[in-house]
Design a protein around this motif. Structure first.
Motif, PDB file in Angstrom:
ATOM      1  N   SER A 294       0.838  -1.206   0.000  1.00 53.83           N
ATOM      2  CA  SER A 294       0.000   0.000   0.000  1.00 53.83           C
ATOM      3  C   SER A 294       0.871   1.253   0.000  1.00 53.83           C
ATOM      4  CB  SER A 294      -0.950  -0.010   1.202  1.00 53.83           C
ATOM      5  OG  SER A 294      -0.283   0.348   2.375  1.00 53.83           O
ATOM      6  N   ASN A 295       2.060   1.157   0.615  1.00 52.07           N
ATOM      7  CA  ASN A 295       2.936   2.339   0.674  1.00 52.07           C
ATOM      8  C   ASN A 295       3.485   2.713  -0.706  1.00 52.07           C
ATOM      9  OD1 ASN A 295       4.416  -0.047   0.775  1.00 52.07           O
ATOM     10  ND2 ASN A 295       6.005   0.785   2.102  1.00 52.07           N
ATOM     11  N   GLU A 296       3.744   1.690  -1.558  1.00 52.75           N
ATOM     12  CA  GLU A 296       4.216   2.014  -2.916  1.00 52.75           C
ATOM     13  C   GLU A 296       3.101   2.706  -3.697  1.00 52.75           C
ATOM     14  OE1 GLU A 296       6.097  -1.188  -5.154  1.00 52.75           O
ATOM     15  OE2 GLU A 296       7.039  -1.874  -3.292  1.00 52.75           O
ATOM     16  N   PHE A 297       1.896   2.191  -3.530  1.00 54.86           N
ATOM     17  CA  PHE A 297       0.738   2.823  -4.183  1.00 54.86           C
ATOM     18  C   PHE A 297       0.613   4.279  -3.715  1.00 54.86           C
ATOM     19  CE2 PHE A 297      -3.812   3.677  -4.745  1.00 54.86           C
ATOM     20  CZ  PHE A 297      -4.015   3.212  -6.042  1.00 54.86           C
ATOM     21  N   ALA A 298       0.758   4.476  -2.397  1.00 57.17           N
ATOM     22  CA  ALA A 298       0.635   5.830  -1.825  1.00 57.17           C
ATOM     23  C   ALA A 298       1.734   6.750  -2.349  1.00 57.17           C
ATOM     24  CB  ALA A 298       0.687   5.761  -0.302  1.00 57.17           C
ATOM     25  N   SER A 299       2.964   6.243  -2.412  1.00 58.24           N
ATOM     26  CA  SER A 299       4.053   7.142  -2.809  1.00 58.24           C
ATOM     27  C   SER A 299       4.058   7.368  -4.321  1.00 58.24           C
ATOM     28  CB  SER A 299       5.404   6.627  -2.314  1.00 58.24           C
ATOM     29  OG  SER A 299       5.709   5.425  -2.947  1.00 58.24           O
ATOM     30  N   GLU A 300       3.673   6.344  -5.097  1.00 58.52           N
ATOM     31  CA  GLU A 300       3.706   6.514  -6.552  1.00 58.52           C
ATOM     32  C   GLU A 300       2.587   7.431  -7.050  1.00 58.52           C
ATOM     33  OE1 GLU A 300       3.936   2.730  -8.673  1.00 58.52           O
ATOM     34  OE2 GLU A 300       5.470   2.043  -7.272  1.00 58.52           O
ATOM     35  N   SER A 303       1.519  11.114  -3.441  1.00 64.66           N
ATOM     36  CA  SER A 303       2.511  11.919  -2.711  1.00 64.66           C
ATOM     37  C   SER A 303       2.616  11.510  -1.243  1.00 64.66           C
ATOM     38  CB  SER A 303       2.161  13.415  -2.736  1.00 64.66           C
ATOM     39  OG  SER A 303       1.655  13.807  -3.956  1.00 64.66           O
ATOM     40  N   GLY A 304       2.506  10.231  -0.974  1.00 64.10           N
ATOM     41  CA  GLY A 304       2.498   9.791   0.424  1.00 64.10           C
ATOM     42  C   GLY A 304       3.506   8.702   0.695  1.00 64.10           C
ATOM     43  N   GLY A 305       3.198   7.873   1.663  1.00 66.59           N
ATOM     44  CA  GLY A 305       4.099   6.793   2.039  1.00 66.59           C
ATOM     45  C   GLY A 305       3.596   6.108   3.281  1.00 66.59           C
ATOM     46  N   GLY A 306       4.477   5.377   3.927  1.00 70.40           N
ATOM     47  CA  GLY A 306       4.096   4.674   5.154  1.00 70.40           C
ATOM     48  C   GLY A 306       4.641   3.264   5.160  1.00 70.40           C
ATOM     49  N   HIS A 307       3.940   2.384   5.834  1.00 73.92           N
ATOM     50  CA  HIS A 307       4.350   0.980   5.930  1.00 73.92           C
ATOM     51  C   HIS A 307       3.700   0.183   4.790  1.00 73.92           C
ATOM     52  CE1 HIS A 307       5.354   1.771  10.212  1.00 73.92           C
ATOM     53  NE2 HIS A 307       4.244   2.480  10.203  1.00 73.92           N
ATOM     54  N   ILE A 308       4.184  -1.035   4.592  1.00 70.28           N
ATOM     55  CA  ILE A 308       3.617  -1.847   3.507  1.00 70.28           C
ATOM     56  C   ILE A 308       2.098  -2.015   3.669  1.00 70.28           C
ATOM     57  CG2 ILE A 308       4.473  -3.958   4.676  1.00 70.28           C
ATOM     58  CD1 ILE A 308       4.541  -5.255   1.878  1.00 70.28           C
ATOM     59  N   ASN A 309       1.628  -2.273   4.878  1.00 68.06           N
ATOM     60  CA  ASN A 309       0.200  -2.539   5.081  1.00 68.06           C
ATOM     61  C   ASN A 309      -0.594  -1.345   5.626  1.00 68.06           C
ATOM     62  OD1 ASN A 309       1.153  -5.817   6.139  1.00 68.06           O
ATOM     63  ND2 ASN A 309       0.203  -5.292   4.194  1.00 68.06           N
ATOM     64  N   ALA A 310       0.065  -0.234   5.899  1.00 67.03           N
ATOM     65  CA  ALA A 310      -0.647   0.946   6.419  1.00 67.03           C
ATOM     66  C   ALA A 310       0.061   2.187   5.921  1.00 67.03           C
ATOM     67  CB  ALA A 310      -0.669   0.950   7.950  1.00 67.03           C
ATOM     68  N   SER A 311      -0.632   2.951   5.104  1.00 71.14           N
ATOM     69  CA  SER A 311       0.029   4.131   4.536  1.00 71.14           C
ATOM     70  C   SER A 311      -1.006   5.213   4.270  1.00 71.14           C
ATOM     71  CB  SER A 311       0.760   3.742   3.244  1.00 71.14           C
ATOM     72  OG  SER A 311      -0.175   3.231   2.321  1.00 71.14           O
ATOM     73  N   GLY A 312      -0.558   6.309   3.723  1.00 68.86           N
ATOM     74  CA  GLY A 312      -1.491   7.391   3.438  1.00 68.86           C
ATOM     75  C   GLY A 312      -0.892   8.355   2.448  1.00 68.86           C
ATOM     76  N   GLY A 313      -1.712   9.270   2.007  1.00 64.85           N
ATOM     77  CA  GLY A 313      -1.248  10.272   1.059  1.00 64.85           C
ATOM     78  C   GLY A 313      -2.339  11.309   0.884  1.00 64.85           C
ATOM     79  N   GLU A 314      -2.223  12.092  -0.184  1.00 67.00           N
ATOM     80  CA  GLU A 314      -3.246  13.110  -0.423  1.00 67.00           C
ATOM     81  C   GLU A 314      -3.385  13.369  -1.906  1.00 67.00           C
ATOM     82  OE1 GLU A 314      -1.473  16.301   1.882  1.00 67.00           O
ATOM     83  OE2 GLU A 314      -0.803  17.239   0.014  1.00 67.00           O
ATOM     84  N   CYS A 315      -4.479  14.032  -2.272  1.00 63.57           N
ATOM     85  CA  CYS A 315      -4.718  14.405  -3.660  1.00 63.57           C
ATOM     86  C   CYS A 315      -5.218  15.835  -3.657  1.00 63.57           C
ATOM     87  CB  CYS A 315      -5.764  13.466  -4.259  1.00 63.57           C
ATOM     88  SG  CYS A 315      -5.862  13.574  -6.039  1.00 63.57           S
TER      89      CYS A 315
END
Ligand code: 5GP
Ligand code: MN
Length: 341
Positions: A294-300, A303-315
């Motif tokens: 989930s963190n790769e999805f968030a960062s790609e 504009s976010g990041g986090g752990h593999i199973n718990a992450s966040g970002g924004e739009c």
């Protein structure tokens, strides 16, 4: 267990040579940030050190019962006091984050300070803005890492009631009461020792988990009934809430905490997203099970990041466009990220 010995000597010297140690948690502090902060505070005070605590913004209700939480200075409410504490600090210790923007409105004040800075954290990808970074994602919580570091420094575990409660709260809140995250048999041994000191497990669980308002529970019901979309073909579900939804349910900060985890209880769902409409942007939280990063999805894409199973970002777009964009990048990238291609 990861080898912490490379940090012990230097960390111990920093703690025992410094006057005025300032402990800082991250913005919107969770149980782990506050648990780790309070635990380290209680330990340092027991050693006669002059320590104080700052949080960038307010604590949520479910943490306010913790002993010492009333001593945490809240930056957005006590700017001058916090500024003076940071200016006088002989050592700054940041807990449960490794990116400077997690300092919120304190960011430039802290990053601009010439005082020695230490990070104690368990998130991936530290940003390298401290003099010493103890950032190890194999720990289930910063509280667990703090406990191991203190045990190593002191040659034995430190056990006072408020300390044990703080470590326990950090561990249970960051693992969802032992449901997710990299907790290990070692974590259970630590918790067993904490319980053996006589801390009241049932009371603490009640204070942490049964502290919701009626509005919050009804908002959860609404979110699941009216705002959850399940996409079985992408093993994904998402929930969205508008600003008006939050107003309708008299939202207070923290009310939507944990909503993002709920869709993962549906059979076959491995990825969950939660959208909340803010002023001028949309905040996203992601959760996954297993290997879905989930963190790769968030960062790609967000504009976010986090752990593999718990992450966040924004739009930085409307809620409607954010959801459309999410669906587009999900459909294009789910198979790749899920390891099917
Ligand atoms: P939550 O969904 O509970 O707000 O956040 C879960 C985790 O995702 C946090 O512990 C943090 O590591 C990460 N996270 C959440 N939002 C952001 C963000 O906007 N940027 C980055 N880099 N990480 C985030
Ligand atoms: Mn944490």
């Amino acid at each position: 267990m990861p080898d912490l010995s490379k940090y012990t000597k230097s960390l111990s010297e920093h703690f025992f040579n410094a006057d005025n140690i300032v402990l800082i948690s991250h913005i919107n502090p969770d149980g782990d940030a506050i648990g780790a902060q309070l635990a380290l505070y209680h330990f340092l005070k027991s050693k006669g050190k002059n320590a104080c605590m700052i949080s960038p913004n307010n604590l949520q209700e479910f943490l306010k019962w913790m002993e010492g939480s009333d001593l945490i200075h809240v930056f957005i409410r006590q700017r001058d006091k916090c500024k003076s504490l940071i200016e006088k600090a002989g050592l700054i210790v940041m807990l449960d984050f490794n990116q400077p923007d997690r300092l919120g409105e304190m960011e430039t004040l802290v990053t601009g300070s010439g005082t020695t800075k230490i990070i104690i954290d368990h998130h991936l990808n530290p940003k390298g803005f401290a003099d010493m970074e103890i950032s190890d994602p194999t720990f289930c919580s910063t509280a667990e890492l703090v406990h191991e570091l203190i045990t190593a420094i002191d040659g034995k575990p430190f056990y006072s009631k408020p300390y044990c409660e703080a470590i326990y709260v950090g561990i249970i809140t960051d693992t969802g009461n032992f449901e997710h995250g990299p907790y290990t048999s070692r974590t259970f041994r630590i918790v067993a020792d904490l319980l053996d000191t006589g801390i009241e497990k049932a009371r603490i669980l009640n204070l942490v988990y049964n502290n919701f308002s009626e509005n919050r529970l009804r908002l959860q019901g609404f979110a699941l009934n009216e705002r959850m979309v399940v996409l079985p073909e992408y093993q994904t579900a998402y929930i969205w809430l508008t600003k008006a939804d939050l107003t309708d349910y008299n939202y207070v900060k923290g009310d939507t905490e944990g909503f993002v985890n709920l869709p993962l209880s549906i059979k076959g769902i491995v990825f969950s997203a939660f959208f909340v409409e803010k002023d001028g942007f949309v905040k996203l939280s992601f959760r996954s099970t297993g290997k879905f990063p989930s963190n790769e999805f968030a960062s790609e894409y967000f504009s976010g990041g986090g752990h593999i199973n718990a992450s966040g970002g924004e739009c930085r777009d409307s809620l409607e466009n954010s959801i459309s964009y999410f669906l587009k990048v999900l459909k294009e990238n789910f198979s790749r990220l899920n390891g099917n291609k």
